[in-house]
Motif scaffolding. Sequence first.
Motif, PDB file in Angstrom:
ATOM      1  N   PHE A 490      -1.372  36.750  20.806  1.00 24.30           N
ATOM      2  CA  PHE A 490      -1.643  36.867  22.244  1.00 24.30           C
ATOM      3  C   PHE A 490      -3.090  36.461  22.555  1.00 24.30           C
ATOM      4  N   SER A 551      14.979  32.504  18.378  1.00 28.36           N
ATOM      5  CA  SER A 551      15.600  32.764  19.678  1.00 28.36           C
ATOM      6  C   SER A 551      17.087  32.471  19.676  1.00 28.36           C
ATOM      7  N   VAL A 638       2.125  28.555  26.903  1.00 28.01           N
ATOM      8  CA  VAL A 638       2.812  29.476  27.818  1.00 28.01           C
ATOM      9  C   VAL A 638       3.966  30.216  27.145  1.00 28.01           C
ATOM     10  N   PRO A 639       4.843  29.550  26.366  1.00 31.52           N
ATOM     11  CA  PRO A 639       5.909  30.308  25.689  1.00 31.52           C
ATOM     12  C   PRO A 639       5.378  31.375  24.739  1.00 31.52           C
ATOM     13  N   ILE A 641       2.491  33.060  25.027  1.00 36.90           N
ATOM     14  CA  ILE A 641       2.002  34.163  25.859  1.00 36.90           C
ATOM     15  C   ILE A 641       3.169  34.979  26.401  1.00 36.90           C
ATOM     16  N   LYS A 642       4.211  34.290  26.855  1.00 43.90           N
ATOM     17  CA  LYS A 642       5.382  34.969  27.416  1.00 43.90           C
ATOM     18  C   LYS A 642       6.061  35.837  26.377  1.00 43.90           C
ATOM     19  N   ASP A 643       6.301  35.280  25.191  1.00 39.92           N
ATOM     20  CA  ASP A 643       6.980  36.050  24.142  1.00 39.92           C
ATOM     21  C   ASP A 643       6.132  37.233  23.692  1.00 39.92           C
ATOM     22  N   CYS A 645       3.871  38.869  25.423  1.00 39.94           N
ATOM     23  CA  CYS A 645       3.882  39.880  26.492  1.00 39.94           C
ATOM     24  C   CYS A 645       5.181  40.675  26.477  1.00 39.94           C
ATOM     25  N   GLN A 646       6.294  40.009  26.251  1.00 38.56           N
ATOM     26  CA  GLN A 646       7.570  40.712  26.199  1.00 38.56           C
ATOM     27  C   GLN A 646       7.605  41.723  25.059  1.00 38.56           C
ATOM     28  N   ARG A 651      10.160  44.916  25.517  1.00 39.53           N
ATOM     29  CA  ARG A 651      11.389  44.357  26.062  1.00 39.53           C
ATOM     30  C   ARG A 651      12.458  44.296  24.989  1.00 39.53           C
TER      31      ARG A 651
END
Length: 765
Positions: A490, A551, A638-639, A641-643, A645-646, A651
Amino acid sequence: MEEKYGGDVLAGPGGGGGLGPVDVPSARLTKYIVLLCFAKFLKAVGLFESYDLLKAVHIVQFIFILKLGTAFFMVLFQKPFSSGKTITKHQWIKIFKHAVAGCIISLLWFFGLTLCGPLRTLLLFEHSDIVVISLLSVLFTSSGGGPAKTRGAAFFIIAVICLLLFDNDDLMAKMAEHPEGHHDSALTHMLYTAIAFLGVADHKGGVLLLVLALCCKVGFHTASRKLSIDVGGAKRLQALSHLVSVLLLCPWVIVLSVTTESKVESWFSLIMPFATVIFFVMILDFYVDSICSVKMEVSKCARYGSFPIFISALLFGNFWTHPITDQLRAMNKAAHQESTEHVLSGGVVVSAIFFILSANILSSPSKRGQKGTLIGYSPEGTPLYNFMGDAFQHSSQSIPRFIKESLKQILEESDSRQIFYFLCLNLLFTFVELFYGVLTNSLGLISDGFHMLFDCSALVMGLFAALMSRWKATRIFSYGYGRIEILSGFINGLFLIVIAFFVFMESVARLIDPPELDTHMLTPVSVGGLIVNLIGICAFSHAHSHAHGASQGSCHSSDHSHSHHMHGHSDHGHGHSHGSAGGGMNANMRGVFLHVLADTLGSIGVIVSTVLIEQFGWFIADPLCSLFIAILIFLSVVPLIKDACQVLLLRLPPEYEKELHIALEKIQKIEGLISYRDPHFWRHSASIVAGTIHIQVTSDVLEQRIVQQVTGILKDAGVNNLTIQVEKEAYFQHMSGLSTGFHDVLAMTKQMESMKYCKDGTYIM
């Protein structure tokens, strides 16, 4: 420099006395603390006065005068020949060796003073023995004293590094000649030659010399404790040792006086400065330390003594007017036209802060006694230790052993090994660039070298995260440190976002007004960087492919588990299961891969833009390539950071949503299970998917069988760290009768059965 040897515990001329500090009420300690602080303040005055005197007096003559004055005072008041037992021939030999060692340490000390100035000398040399012993214990033994002592040792090392790297003593660096005379004697010429051999400036060589002198001083004091007991006390030893030192130095001083030209116009004018130095530095400091060490603990003396002398050094370093120097300039204007005083730099201020912190930490008594706590000395001089309490607890590792064990762990695991090898390659290329950049005075090479050095910091963070993720769980961090890899990925992603943003903004500005570029040396540097980064791409490409594969694939668990742990009461139970997953998102490796990818794209962009500029003169190619690279970096980060954060937001893992929905439907159909509630599933780290669930079962069912079935179903769905709370039907109905609000729990449980799975990966009621 002369301190009492572990406390002058031998009161009276006969040498009898106690073994440790005398118990003094805390209210009466104040006067001793004030006395100690005042003595350290005066010692700082004496050191600044000594620095001024050394500009006119040869260092050997200076030490001789100090020893002579101290010996005269101590022989007059201590009467070492008439008090105490007779000194034997064997003891005289030991005193002679003691005097020689004392002269050598004084020589190193005052020569370091001429190189570094009084401020840096006070910061480096005026540390208590207990501080240095604690520092060496942390560095080279396994009984360092725990994390606090390790932190104190780190502060001390940082302080020395600040003096070596960030102390811009410009005035001394620009001096045309040495302050104490380069060719006054063979001794000073030899010392200056030794400093020059190290390849550092004189004042930085003085830092190394003072560190060496500090270690020698501690060893000297440690060896002197036994001798002081043999000869009848530390004060008697001091008097005799100074007297022998005078006899040793006298022939040398006579030769120097005959063969060298003196800078002193009138020795009479230096009587008061020399008297001040002798009393403040040699006599008062020794006696005050002797008194305070008897009345207070050694650790308190070290803490209360270090702070005032460091603060005094900073104040005098800023406000000292060097009166003797002005007097010398007035007497010999031709030789002293230029001001050559040491300056107060930011590096010195920072190092002073770290020295104060380290002295306070390293001198504080340990909360637990590693291999016993020193409580005093026996009449024979043997150290006495207390092994009570938790002295036999496991102590922290020494720093060399910690580095060795960490390196072993790094090389054992594939991810950390690849990061380490690429980091070494990157550092090698970085230093080659910096070396040739300085050699050829190429700004492009130097700037790219520092850019590569910045990239190495991201690799170091990734390496540390890969190493730390394998640390064992502790009582405080009961889940272990596996999630540090998520944090590392991150943070690396955020760094790349910031870099892409600034590159984007700079590219837009250059699109409007393209600057002319000097493309000399850009191509070879970019090609070299591209080759290094392509090696990194090949090494870390598996992290990128695994991230995409995770994924789509499911997490397979091993057969290792321990499934049920019953509580003492019969109405409900608890089950717990562990397993190991074979795949998942390793955000740390993805972050490292994206850093290398960004550097590779940057090298390609530089090569392309350089070719276009050299062949066609298209200076706009540089901002266009930079703009394209910034967009690619942003889109690739971006992917990540998104993963990340989840995962940090706990999540439900997207790749397990369907399997977990099917698993919950299977659980609902288990015979003897009434219902379930509060199902929570989340990814803890790259290899761990954790979960908790409450199940309600009938009163006559075998709980072990239900727990095993639920565990098996959820393990097949990918959950490999599972906690199951079992609630019997009677307990469930009892709670329902006690609280009307508990009907809400029943209603929520029934609603769980009506949950539907949508194609977009969410649940609806």
